[in-house]
Design a protein around this motif. Structure first.
Motif, mmCIF file in Angstrom:
data_model
loop_
_atom_site.group_PDB
_atom_site.id
_atom_site.type_symbol
_atom_site.label_atom_id
_atom_site.label_comp_id
_atom_site.label_asym_id
_atom_site.label_seq_id
_atom_site.Cartn_x
_atom_site.Cartn_y
_atom_site.Cartn_z
ATOM 1 N N MET A 1 32.033 3.343 18.825
ATOM 2 C CA MET A 1 30.875 2.629 19.377
ATOM 3 C C MET A 1 29.635 3.039 18.591
ATOM 4 O O MET A 1 29.408 4.210 18.318
ATOM 5 C CB MET A 1 30.725 3.011 20.846
ATOM 6 C CG MET A 1 29.538 2.368 21.553
ATOM 7 S SD MET A 1 29.424 3.026 23.209
ATOM 8 C CE MET A 1 29.301 4.733 22.833
ATOM 9 N N LYS A 2 28.804 2.036 18.264
ATOM 10 C CA LYS A 2 27.583 2.315 17.491
ATOM 11 C C LYS A 2 26.586 3.048 18.377
ATOM 12 O O LYS A 2 26.328 2.651 19.503
ATOM 13 C CB LYS A 2 26.997 0.990 16.988
ATOM 14 C CG LYS A 2 25.838 1.127 15.993
ATOM 15 C CD LYS A 2 25.574 -0.228 15.287
ATOM 16 C CE LYS A 2 24.346 -0.121 14.362
ATOM 17 N NZ LYS A 2 23.070 0.033 15.167
ATOM 18 N N ARG A 3 26.058 4.187 17.863
ATOM 19 C CA ARG A 3 25.125 4.972 18.670
ATOM 20 C C ARG A 3 23.719 4.402 18.539
ATOM 21 O O ARG A 3 22.990 4.727 17.609
ATOM 22 C CB ARG A 3 25.172 6.432 18.219
ATOM 23 C CG ARG A 3 26.509 7.055 18.567
ATOM 24 C CD ARG A 3 26.433 8.531 18.796
ATOM 25 N NE ARG A 3 27.667 9.019 19.398
ATOM 26 C CZ ARG A 3 28.131 10.248 19.241
ATOM 27 N NH1 ARG A 3 27.440 11.094 18.489
ATOM 28 N NH2 ARG A 3 29.250 10.635 19.816
ATOM 29 N N ILE A 4 23.385 3.538 19.497
ATOM 30 C CA ILE A 4 22.043 2.928 19.437
ATOM 31 C C ILE A 4 21.126 3.614 20.452
ATOM 32 O O ILE A 4 21.577 4.324 21.338
ATOM 33 C CB ILE A 4 22.133 1.409 19.733
ATOM 34 C CG1 ILE A 4 22.734 1.136 21.117
ATOM 35 C CG2 ILE A 4 22.939 0.713 18.644
ATOM 36 C CD1 ILE A 4 22.719 -0.338 21.523
ATOM 37 N N SER A 5 19.847 3.359 20.306
ATOM 38 C CA SER A 5 18.875 3.957 21.238
ATOM 39 C C SER A 5 18.846 3.158 22.537
ATOM 40 O O SER A 5 19.345 2.030 22.620
ATOM 41 C CB SER A 5 17.476 3.915 20.604
ATOM 42 O OG SER A 5 17.060 2.550 20.539
ATOM 43 N N LEU A 6 18.264 3.764 23.561
ATOM 44 C CA LEU A 6 18.081 3.065 24.837
ATOM 45 C C LEU A 6 17.265 1.797 24.627
ATOM 46 O O LEU A 6 17.601 0.731 25.161
ATOM 47 C CB LEU A 6 17.371 3.995 25.844
ATOM 48 C CG LEU A 6 16.954 3.355 27.172
ATOM 49 C CD1 LEU A 6 18.182 2.919 27.980
ATOM 50 C CD2 LEU A 6 16.103 4.328 27.994
ATOM 51 N N THR A 7 16.227 1.888 23.799
ATOM 52 C CA THR A 7 15.384 0.708 23.546
ATOM 53 C C THR A 7 16.199 -0.423 22.965
ATOM 54 O O THR A 7 16.149 -1.564 23.443
ATOM 55 C CB THR A 7 14.231 1.079 22.594
ATOM 56 O OG1 THR A 7 13.466 2.131 23.194
ATOM 57 C CG2 THR A 7 13.326 -0.118 22.336
ATOM 58 N N GLN A 8 17.037 -0.110 21.962
ATOM 59 C CA GLN A 8 17.842 -1.173 21.335
ATOM 60 C C GLN A 8 18.840 -1.739 22.349
ATOM 61 O O GLN A 8 19.036 -2.952 22.433
ATOM 62 C CB GLN A 8 18.587 -0.618 20.123
ATOM 63 C CG GLN A 8 19.294 -1.711 19.327
ATOM 64 C CD GLN A 8 19.898 -1.198 18.040
ATOM 65 O OE1 GLN A 8 19.572 -0.087 17.574
ATOM 66 N NE2 GLN A 8 20.783 -1.985 17.443
ATOM 67 N N TYR A 9 19.436 -0.863 23.171
ATOM 68 C CA TYR A 9 20.379 -1.340 24.197
ATOM 69 C C TYR A 9 19.679 -2.316 25.133
ATOM 70 O O TYR A 9 20.180 -3.406 25.429
ATOM 71 C CB TYR A 9 20.931 -0.138 24.984
ATOM 72 C CG TYR A 9 21.809 -0.521 26.157
ATOM 73 C CD1 TYR A 9 21.265 -0.658 27.436
ATOM 74 C CD2 TYR A 9 23.170 -0.761 25.997
ATOM 75 C CE1 TYR A 9 22.048 -1.032 28.517
ATOM 76 C CE2 TYR A 9 23.975 -1.124 27.078
ATOM 77 C CZ TYR A 9 23.408 -1.257 28.324
ATOM 78 O OH TYR A 9 24.196 -1.633 29.398
ATOM 79 N N LEU A 10 18.471 -1.945 25.557
ATOM 80 C CA LEU A 10 17.742 -2.793 26.516
ATOM 81 C C LEU A 10 17.301 -4.107 25.867
ATOM 82 O O LEU A 10 17.387 -5.176 26.493
ATOM 83 C CB LEU A 10 16.532 -2.024 27.073
ATOM 84 C CG LEU A 10 16.869 -0.828 27.970
ATOM 85 C CD1 LEU A 10 15.595 -0.069 28.329
ATOM 86 C CD2 LEU A 10 17.602 -1.275 29.236
ATOM 87 N N VAL A 11 16.874 -4.046 24.601
ATOM 88 C CA VAL A 11 16.485 -5.289 23.909
ATOM 89 C C VAL A 11 17.694 -6.216 23.802
ATOM 90 O O VAL A 11 17.589 -7.419 24.044
ATOM 91 C CB VAL A 11 15.902 -4.969 22.524
ATOM 92 C CG1 VAL A 11 15.796 -6.225 21.666
ATOM 93 C CG2 VAL A 11 14.527 -4.311 22.658
ATOM 94 N N GLU A 12 18.862 -5.633 23.514
ATOM 95 C CA GLU A 12 20.079 -6.454 23.435
ATOM 96 C C GLU A 12 20.417 -7.045 24.803
ATOM 97 O O GLU A 12 20.788 -8.208 24.922
ATOM 98 C CB GLU A 12 21.253 -5.632 22.890
ATOM 99 C CG GLU A 12 21.135 -5.377 21.401
ATOM 100 C CD GLU A 12 22.284 -4.519 20.848
ATOM 101 O OE1 GLU A 12 22.244 -4.191 19.647
ATOM 102 O OE2 GLU A 12 23.207 -4.178 21.634
ATOM 103 N N GLN A 13 20.268 -6.254 25.863
ATOM 104 C CA GLN A 13 20.535 -6.777 27.220
ATOM 105 C C GLN A 13 19.553 -7.902 27.547
ATOM 106 O O GLN A 13 19.890 -8.882 28.184
ATOM 107 C CB GLN A 13 20.402 -5.652 28.268
ATOM 108 C CG GLN A 13 21.484 -4.592 28.191
ATOM 109 C CD GLN A 13 22.885 -5.148 28.438
ATOM 110 O OE1 GLN A 13 23.080 -5.954 29.344
ATOM 111 N NE2 GLN A 13 23.831 -4.740 27.615
ATOM 112 N N GLN A 14 18.352 -7.779 27.028
ATOM 113 C CA GLN A 14 17.325 -8.802 27.318
ATOM 114 C C GLN A 14 17.576 -10.038 26.467
ATOM 115 O O GLN A 14 17.609 -11.153 26.962
ATOM 116 C CB GLN A 14 15.938 -8.221 27.000
ATOM 117 C CG GLN A 14 14.794 -9.202 27.168
ATOM 118 C CD GLN A 14 13.469 -8.610 26.671
ATOM 119 O OE1 GLN A 14 13.301 -7.397 26.631
ATOM 120 N NE2 GLN A 14 12.543 -9.462 26.288
#
Ligand code: P6P
Length: 337
Positions: A1-14
């Motif tokens: 799994m790619k280790r992304i930041s919380l910000t990137q995870y949330l932007v992707e969810q958005q």
């Protein structure tokens, strides 16, 4: 799994999933930053003036620890100015905290237990912050926010999560699209995605309950636990293991990680109380996380997330974790009805 930041995870969810709004993304980022600040205070221990009792009582009639108050203040101060919230509610405050007029009001309501398991603080066992996000009810835009706006069933949560201050500091989050875990990279001060799409095994051999209360439980819980203890010599035909950390965040985290069933049932010591744990900012957020990870959560008779709250600090009986075990324990209640 790619280790992304919380910000990137949330932007992707958005962006991709349409699960969250920009306001909700900001809210979660601010709560996550608050948890980093709380983690720093928690880890100071005896080196900072953070241990021991604050010599004050909270609305629950419980003695407050200094860190309970510190954590509560961190969350209030961090979240009141951003324009994403209309009001907050906390285990440590009797009434709701309406965002002051000097700040813009948003459409979300934030509820939290700022430091759960605080009886473990002075013995250096894992503790945590639990949070739940609701939206202001439709049609209430522009109206003054009131406590009644918070009294929504757990199915209405826009997001839920917890931070566990343990050997690792981890943020566990759901925005309704599965459960993700972020580990705090202390060198960079960044929340880093380390687990996603958590799935709790439907079966387990591990139960979590405070056995010292055994004589006070109702018959269905007596039966369920007695069968677990009977192991291969009883109707379950398998041996069980027991864990009880007395910190809901730590017990739930173990269940999310390897399965298990957690019970804090009603007991006859205080029969007027439905249970010890609080519905709005302990049971509801944890139940949403557990269900999003394919587990189950009931009060012994109904799905916790379906309970319509009557009061902000309402208590509830909790059975949550591996689906087949929760269903068995719940059936023992409904069969006994
Ligand atoms: P007991 C902590 O005070 C808490 O609210 C939960 O985190 C935990 O599961 C429970 O109470 C522990 O209760 O009665 O075993 O101390």
């Amino acid at each position: 799994m790619k280790r992304i930041s919380l910000t990137q995870y949330l932007v992707e969810q958005q962006r991709r999933q349409g699960h969250i709004t920009p306001q909700l993304r900001l809210l979660i980022e601010v709560v996550a930053r608050s948890c980093k600040q709380i983690a720093i205070s928690v880890s100071k221990g005896a080196l900072g003036d953070v241990l021991g009792s604050a010599e004050t009582e909270n609305v629950q009639g419980e003695m407050q620890k200094k860190l309970d108050i510190i954590a509560n203040e961190v969350l209030i101060e961090a979240n009141e100015w951003g324009g994403h919230l209309a009001a907050m509610a906390s285990e440590e405050m009797e009434g709701i905290y309406v965002v002051p007029n000097r700040f813009p009001q948003g459409e979300y309501l934030l509820l939290f237990d700022p430091l759960d398991g605080s009886s473990n603080i002075d013995v250096n066992a894992s503790i945590g912050t639990i949070f739940s996000v609701l939206k202001k009810p439709d049609g209430s835009a522009g109206e003054a926010v009131a406590e009644a706006d918070f009294l929504q069933p757990g199915t209405g949560q826009a997001a839920a999560g917890y931070c566990i201050y343990g050997p690792q500091t981890m943020l566990v989050l759901t925005v309704g699209n599965g459960v993700a875990m972020f580990t705090l990279d202390r060198e960079q001060g960044a929340w880093t995605l380390t687990h996603d799409g958590l799935k709790i095994p439907a079966d387990t051999k591990e139960f979590a309950i405070n056995m010292s209360n055994q004589r006070h439980w109702a018959p269905p819980v007596q039966r369920y636990i007695a069968e677990c203890l009977a192991g291969t010599t009883g109707p379950r035909g398998k041996d069980f293991n027991m864990r009880w950390i007395a910190s809901m965040v730590a017990d739930v985290h173990r269940i999310l990680t390897r399965g298990g069933v957690f019970l804090y049932p009603w007991d006859r010591r205080e029969p007027e109380k439905a249970g010890k744990l609080r519905l709005m900012y302990e049971a509801n957020p944890m139940s949403l996380i557990i269900e999003q990870a394919c587990g189950a959560a009931t009060n012994g008779r109904q799905r916790i997330l379906d309970i319509v709250p009557g009061r902000l600090h309402e208590r509830v009986s909790v059975i949550l974790g591996s689906k087949n075990e929760v269903e068995r324990a719940t059936t023992y209640h409904t069969d006994a009805a």
